[in-house]
Design a protein around this motif. Structure first.
Motif: not given
Length: 515
Positions: A273-277, A279-284, A306-311
Motif C-alpha cells: 500500500x501507501x500512505x494515502x491508503x 490514512x484511509x484505513x484509519x478514517x474508515x 495492508x493490501x495482502x487481503x487482495x492477493x
C-alpha cells in the motif's frame, strides 16, 4: 515434540530488530529411507492445482532401454557407484528420507533466516526490502507471516503439480529406473517399481529451486547447491540415469515458470500500500466510531502488508474471501469491548508459568519459520510416519499450504477492513507477554492459520484430528495469554480458519482424485 532444531546466533539481543544476516547452525533431522506404502501409479490423473493438464509441459520420449546411448548411461552410473566417497554416500542417505520432506525442512529454514523486520534509519523511516536488490540492507524478503504463507503455498502447490506431471510421463513412457534396468546397478535406496523417466528427484530439484530463487533470491547459492545435491544423489543411488535427470530437471523448471508467472501478477507487489491508503484505513475505522490501530513501535512502523487481503487465493475466489469475512468486532467504549479489555488485562496480570510456556511455544515471531511453518513442522512428522509416496507427500503439503496462504489472505482482509486497536493501545497498563505484532488485532492470525491447518490435517490424518484441533485451540489462546489479542479476535479467527479449510477440502481435496 519437534525433531528438527534450528539454532540462530544473532549479533544482538533476541528481541532486537536487525537486518543483519544470521550465522546458522543447522541440526538436521534423521529420516528413515523412504519405502512408500503405495507408489500411487495413478497420480498422473489427479487434478492439477494450477496447471491446465499434466502434459501442459511436454516431455520428449526417452531413448530405448536397449539403445547404445542408454547402455552408456547405465555404465556411467555403475562407474560413479564404484567411486563413491563418504560425502556422496551421506548425500544419498540424506535424500533417501524423501525429497518432499527434505525440501520442506530446507524451506522452513529459509523462512527463519529471512524473517527479520527492517531496522529503522536514522531519520526514523523504515527502508523496504527490494526484490531488485535482494542482497542489500535490508535483505529481501522480509519473510513475515503473510509473505511466508504465500511462499509456502507457491512452493508446495508447484511441487505437487510438477510431480503429478512427472507421474503422467513416467507411466506414459514406462522406462524403468536404472537399478531395475540393469542388475549391475546397485540400489542404494529402497527399490520400487516406479518408472525412472523423468526422474522425480530432478523434477523436485528443478521446481523447488526455481520457486525458492524467485521467493528468496539472496539465498541463490544455498538453493542451487541443495538442488544439485539431490540430482547427484539420485544418480549415485542407482535410481536415475543422466537422461532421466535431464528430463526431470527440464520439466521441474518449466512448471516453476508457470507458477512464477502467476506470482508476478497475484497482487503481492501492491500489498504494501501507501500512505494515502493507510490514512484511509484509519478514517474508515474512525467513521464507525472505533479507535483506529496505530503502530506501537518506536519509531512507528508502517502497517504490515495492508493490501495482502487482495492477493489471489488458491481454489477459491476473491468474492469468497469477502463472503467469509467475520462481522465487525465491538468498538471502543462499548460494554462488550470494555469487558474484552478487562479480560486481557486479567491474563496480563496473572501470567502463570504454564500459560507463559504456551505463549512461548506458539510465539513464532522474528527469526522463526512463522506460524504457517510451525504447522508444516507438525505436518512433516505425520507425512513421514505415513510413508507417503513423493507425490502424495507433496499433496499433503500443497493442501496444507494453499489453505495457509488463503488463511493469510482472509485474515489480512479482515484485519485491514476493520483496522481496530490492540489491547495495550486501548489500555497502556497492559503488559504483554510477547511481542506486539505491527498490524491490527481483529482477527488473530495465529488463530486463523492454526484452525485452517488443523482442518486440513484432520482431513488428511483423521486419527490425529483431536490432537490437531487441541493444538489449534492452544495456539489461539496463546495470543490472549500473551495479552496481545482479545477473546473475540481468537474466536473469530478460529471460525475463519475452519471456513478456509472447509473450502479447500470441498473445492479441491475431495475432488482431486487422490482419495
Amino acid at each position: 515434540m519437534k525433531k528438527n532444531l534450528y539454532i540462530y546466533v544473532l549479533c544482538t539481543a533476541v528481541f532486537c530488530i536487525t537486518t543483519t544476516s544470521c550465522d546458522k547452525i543447522e541440526v538436521t533431522e534423521q529420516l528413515t529411507p523412504l519405502t512408500p506404502a503405495n507408489i500411487d501409479a495413478d497420480a498422473g490423473t489427479w487434478k492439477m492445482a494450477f496447471m491446465t493438464a499434466p502434459d501442459q509441459v511436454a516431455v520428449p520420449a526417452p531413448t530405448p532401454v536397449g539403445s547404445d546411448a542408454y547402455k552408456a548411461e547405465l555404465t556411467a552410473v555403475k562407474d560413479a557407484q564404484s567411486k563413491l566417497t563418504k560425502s556422496q554416500r551421506d548425500a544419498i542417505e540424506y535424500w533417501s528420507g524423501g525429497g518432499v520432506l527434505r525440501w520442506n525442512q530446507f524451506f522452513r529454514d529459509l523462512v527463519s533466516r529471512y524473517n527479520l523486520p527492517p531496522a529503522p534509519k536514522a531519520d526514523g523511516s523504515y527502508p523496504a526490502p527490494d526484490a531488485e536488490n535482494p542482497f542489500g540492507d535490508p535483505a529481501f524478503p522480509f519473510a513475515n507471516p503473510p509473505y511466508a504463507a504465500r511462499a509456502y503455498g507457491y512452493v508446495s502447490a508447484s511441487l505437487y503439480d510438477a510431480l503429478k506431471a512427472a507421474w503422467h510421463f513416467k507411466y506414459l513412457y514406462n522406462r524403468p529406473s536404472a537399478y531395475n534396468a540393469d542388475s549391475g546397478v546397485e540400489a542404494l535406496v529402497p527399490k520400487t517399481d516406479l518408472p525412472g523417466y523423468p526422474s522425480e528427484d530432478a523434477v523436485m530439484s528443478g521446481v523447488s529451486a526455481e520457486m525458492l530463487k524467485f521467493l528468496f533470491p539472496a539465498a541463490v547459492e544455498d538453493i542451487t547447491l541443495k538442488a544439485a545435491e539431490q540430482r547427484n544423489a539420485a544418480l549415485w543411488s542407482g535410481k536415475a540415469t543422466s537422461s532421466d535427470i535431464a528430463a526431470g530437471l527440464a520439466l521441474g523448471k518449466s512448471v516453476a515458470a508457470l507458477f512464477v508467472a502467476r506470482g508476478r501478477t497475484d497482487g503481492m507487489g501492491a500489498a504494501g500500500g501507501n500512505k494515502t491508503l493507510w490514512d484511509g484505513l484509519k478514517q474508515n475505522a474512525e467513521s464507525r466510531g472505533d479507535e483506529a490501530w496505530v503502530s506501537l513501535e518506536t519509531p512507528p512502523r508502517p502497517p504490515m502488508l495492508p493490501v495482502f487481503g487482495k492477493v489471489t487465493p488458491w481454489q477459491m475466489t476473491p468474492d469468497q474471501i469477502v463472503a467469509i469475512r467475520p462481522p465487525a468486532p465491538p468498538i471502543r467504549g462499548s460494554a462488550e469491548m470494555d469487558a474484552e479489555v478487562q479480560e486481557v488485562k486479567y491474563y496480563a496480570d496473572n501470567l502463570t508459568r504454564e500459560r507463559l510456556a504456551i505463549v512461548h511455544k506458539w510465539a513464532d515471531g522474528a527469526g522463526t519459520y512463522s506460524p504457517p511453518g510451525h504447522w508444516n513442522d507438525i505436518a512433516a512428522e505425520y507425512v513421514r510416519d505415513a510413508n507417503f509416496s513423493e507425490v502424495r507427500a507433496a499433496r499433503a503439503f500443497a493442501l496444507l499450504n494453499m489453505a495457509e496462504q488463503n488463511a493469510a489472505i482472509a485474515c489480512w482482509d479482515t484485519k485491514y477492513f476493520y483496522f481496530n486497536a490492540r489491547p495495550c493501545q486501548l489500555d497502556p497498563s497492559i503488559k504483554t507477554g510477547t511481542g506486539v505484532p505491527n498490524f491490527p488485532a481483529y482477527v488473530s492470525g495465529h488463530s486463523t492459520f492454526s484452525a485452517a491447518a488443523a482442518g486440513v490435517l484432520s482431513y488428511l490424518f483423521p486419527d490425529g484430528e483431536a490432537y490437531f484441533k487441541d493444538q489449534a485451540t492452544e495456539a489461539s489462546m496463546s495470543r490472549m495469554y500473551g495479552a496481545i489479542h482479545y477473546r473475540k479476535d481468537c474466536e473469530a479467527g478460529v471460525q475463519l480458519g475452519y471456513k478456509v479449510s472447509d473450502i479447500m477440502i470441498n473445492n479441491f481435496a475431495k475432488v482431486d482424485g487422490a482419495d
